[in-house]
Design an enzyme around this catalytic site. Structure first.
Site, PDB file in Angstrom:
ATOM      1  N   SER A  77       0.852  -1.190   0.000  1.00 23.73           N
ATOM      2  CA  SER A  77       0.000   0.000   0.000  1.00 23.73           C
ATOM      3  C   SER A  77       0.883   1.233   0.000  1.00 23.73           C
ATOM      4  CB  SER A  77      -0.901  -0.001   1.241  1.00 23.73           C
ATOM      5  OG  SER A  77      -0.115   0.094   2.424  1.00 23.73           O
ATOM      6  N   LYS A  78       0.260   2.408   0.013  1.00 24.07           N
ATOM      7  CA  LYS A  78       1.041   3.647  -0.029  1.00 24.07           C
ATOM      8  C   LYS A  78       1.980   3.773   1.161  1.00 24.07           C
ATOM      9  CE  LYS A  78      -1.933   6.495  -2.937  1.00 24.07           C
ATOM     10  NZ  LYS A  78      -2.715   7.750  -3.044  1.00 24.07           N
ATOM     11  N   ARG A  79       1.560   3.244   2.299  1.00 27.51           N
ATOM     12  CA  ARG A  79       2.428   3.368   3.476  1.00 27.51           C
ATOM     13  C   ARG A  79       3.680   2.506   3.334  1.00 27.51           C
ATOM     14  NH1 ARG A  79       1.753  -0.891   7.255  1.00 27.51           N
ATOM     15  NH2 ARG A  79       0.070  -2.334   6.705  1.00 27.51           N
ATOM     16  N   HIS A  80       3.639   1.512   2.450  1.00 28.14           N
ATOM     17  CA  HIS A  80       4.808   0.667   2.201  1.00 28.14           C
ATOM     18  C   HIS A  80       5.689   1.226   1.097  1.00 28.14           C
ATOM     19  CE1 HIS A  80       1.997  -2.664   3.709  1.00 28.14           C
ATOM     20  NE2 HIS A  80       2.950  -2.568   4.615  1.00 28.14           N
TER      21      HIS A  80
END
Length: 477
Positions: free
Chosen positions: A240-243
């Site tokens: 995801s974006k946090r990754h």
């Protein structure tokens, strides 16, 4: 057989990192075999496809350094050809018209759900005569898929994967408004483009069974499939974006080099022994699908950053100067002069040893182009607040002002003789020099900095630092 691969993104957003890896694997496989790498933009979702997204995809692929062969194919422009194939299948009795209304299909699904049955179209119109067709009722065109036996995909990554044909229903080829579906468009385009190998994420594996059946119905050769496991985050969860599931353009803006990104994406799911640093030319020579793993790979931002630092140190100084120039201009609020750009390039060898991204490189190069007098950070200001340090620095400046050879070796030797005569270590003069010349307690080797700045700028910055009013002095005044 000529190897022909393709990358076929949907222009509904940026080119994300997983798409970048898929494009890379297709490009490497084609280049390894001396074949072709084609680009197709699957823009049939007209509500979500935008010209801006198409441009972002082109830009992202070009930044990665993945050149495609020929012109990019725009899928929507070929809708007429897709529909033509569906009509031909109708004529041959390999497809049929289905007159079920949306309400009827909803009722069928609800009943199947209530009975815990797989939700599949039950073939209501599959064998009914056309004379039963209700007048004026819109219809879809469905593939008459095999109802018995099984479909087997000999996947180059996943191995043999099979599904019983009674688990697959008759998929829609043409919607009620006559527009082709994604599944039809993909198969027709891959056939017409001569695609020999379909290399894509394993989230498309279920599509492969239906597409295989459509190839067979059309009497076309089925391409070889290779479904690559997806990329997960460091915690094993879906990326995801946090990754780091950002657009390729975001990594460029964060200061990553395309060659580092290619190397990193290559190693996400593919390996060649214990090799970690793999130049693109070597990757082309080595790449094969046998070495693609079946497990999801994990995105590691720290590892990417470290790899980028390696490629920064290898990069041409002139190229890095051009990359940091707009960043420096944004920080200074003015265009750099050619002399300032030349100064940055001259200092690039020392700068790039410490940086891991182009952004860090720009930050560390900033002091080379700042106008006098330099602002000092807290540690540098504390160093220059020492009256003895200012005196030593002024005396050293007087010595080097008349020095004939302005180079790092002679400047350092003069400093060494100067400090030894006072019973001091070299650092006694090096730290005040660093504070005065860089405005910081951190810089490339300070005598290299002096050589890069040149005589006039070096002496001017020293004068600024040794003569400026100190806090205690301004208070006393």
């Amino acid at each position: 057989m000529t190897v022909v691969t393709r990358f076929a993104p949907s222009p509904t957003g940026f080119l994300h990192i997983g798409g970048g890896r898929t494009a890379l694997f297709n490009w490497l496989f084609a280049r390894h075999h001396g074949g072709k790498f084609l680009l197709r933009i699957e823009d049939t979702d007209r509500a979500r496809s935008t010209p801006e997204a198409v441009d972002a995809i082109f830009d992202g692929i070009r930044w990665l350094g993945l050149d495609w062969d020929g012109e990019a194919v725009m899928q929507f422009a070929r809708a007429g050809r897709h529909a033509e194939v569906a009509r031909q299948l109708l004529t041959e009795g390999k497809a049929y018209r289905c007159y079920c209304s949306p309400d009827e299909l909803t009722a069928i699904r609800e009943e199947q759900r209530a009975r815990s049955l797989p939700m599949r179209y039950p073939g209501i119109w599959r064998d009914r005569p056309e004379a039963d067709a209700p007048a004026g009722v819109p219809f879809v065109v469905r593939l008459k898929a095999p109802a018995e036996g099984e479909t087997i995909i000999a996947d180059l990554v996943q191995g043999d994967v099979r599904v019983a044909n009674d688990q697959l229903d008759d998929m829609v080829l043409l919607r009620a408004d006559g527009t082709p579906t994604y599944m039809l468009s993909v198969v027709v385009d891959d056939h017409d483009m001569g695609i020999s190998h379909v290399i894509r994420g394993d989230d498309h594996l279920t599509n492969a069974f239906r597409q295989y059946q459509l190839y067979k119905a059309c009497g076309w050769e089925v391409p070889t499939f290779a479904h690559i496991p997806l990329i997960h985050g460091p915690d094993g969860a879906k990326l995801s974006k946090r990754h780091g599931a950002l657009g390729v353009d975001a990594y460029r803006d964060m200061g990553f080099l395309p060659e580092a990104m290619r190397n990193y994406l290559l190693r996400l799911g593919w390996s060649h022994g214990d090799d970690e640093i793999i130049a693109t030319e070597q990757a082309i020579e080595w790449f094969n699908l046998d070495s693609v793993g079946r497990s999801a790979s994990r995105f590691d931002f720290v590892k990417l950053t470290q790899l980028n630092g390696h490629y920064l140190r290898l990069a041409d100084d002139g190229r890095l100067t051009e990359l940091v120039r707009p960043l420096l201009e944004a920080r200074t609020g003015r265009p750099l002069t050619e002399a300032e750009a030349a100064r940055v390039q001259a200092g690039m060898t020392g700068l790039k040893e410490r940086a891991k991204t182009v952004v860090e490189l720009a930050d560390s190069a900033l002091f080379y182009v700042l106008l006098r007098p330099l602002a000092l950070d807290e540690k540098a200001a504390k160093t220059m607040a020492d009256a003895a340090a200012r005196t030593d620095l002024a005396e050293y400046a007087a010595l080097i002002a008349a020095q004939t050879d302005w180079n790092r070796a002679t400047l350092e030797e003069t400093a060494r003789v100067f400090t030894e005569a006072r019973g001091q270590k070299l650092g006694k003069i090096a730290q005040p020099l660093r504070a005065a010349l860089a405005g910081s307690s951190v810089s490339p080797p300070i005598f290299e900095v002096m050589e890069v700045l040149g005589r006039d700028e070096t002496l001017g910055r020293i004068t600024d630092a040794t003569t400026r009013a100190q806090p205690s002095e301004s208070t006393a005044a």
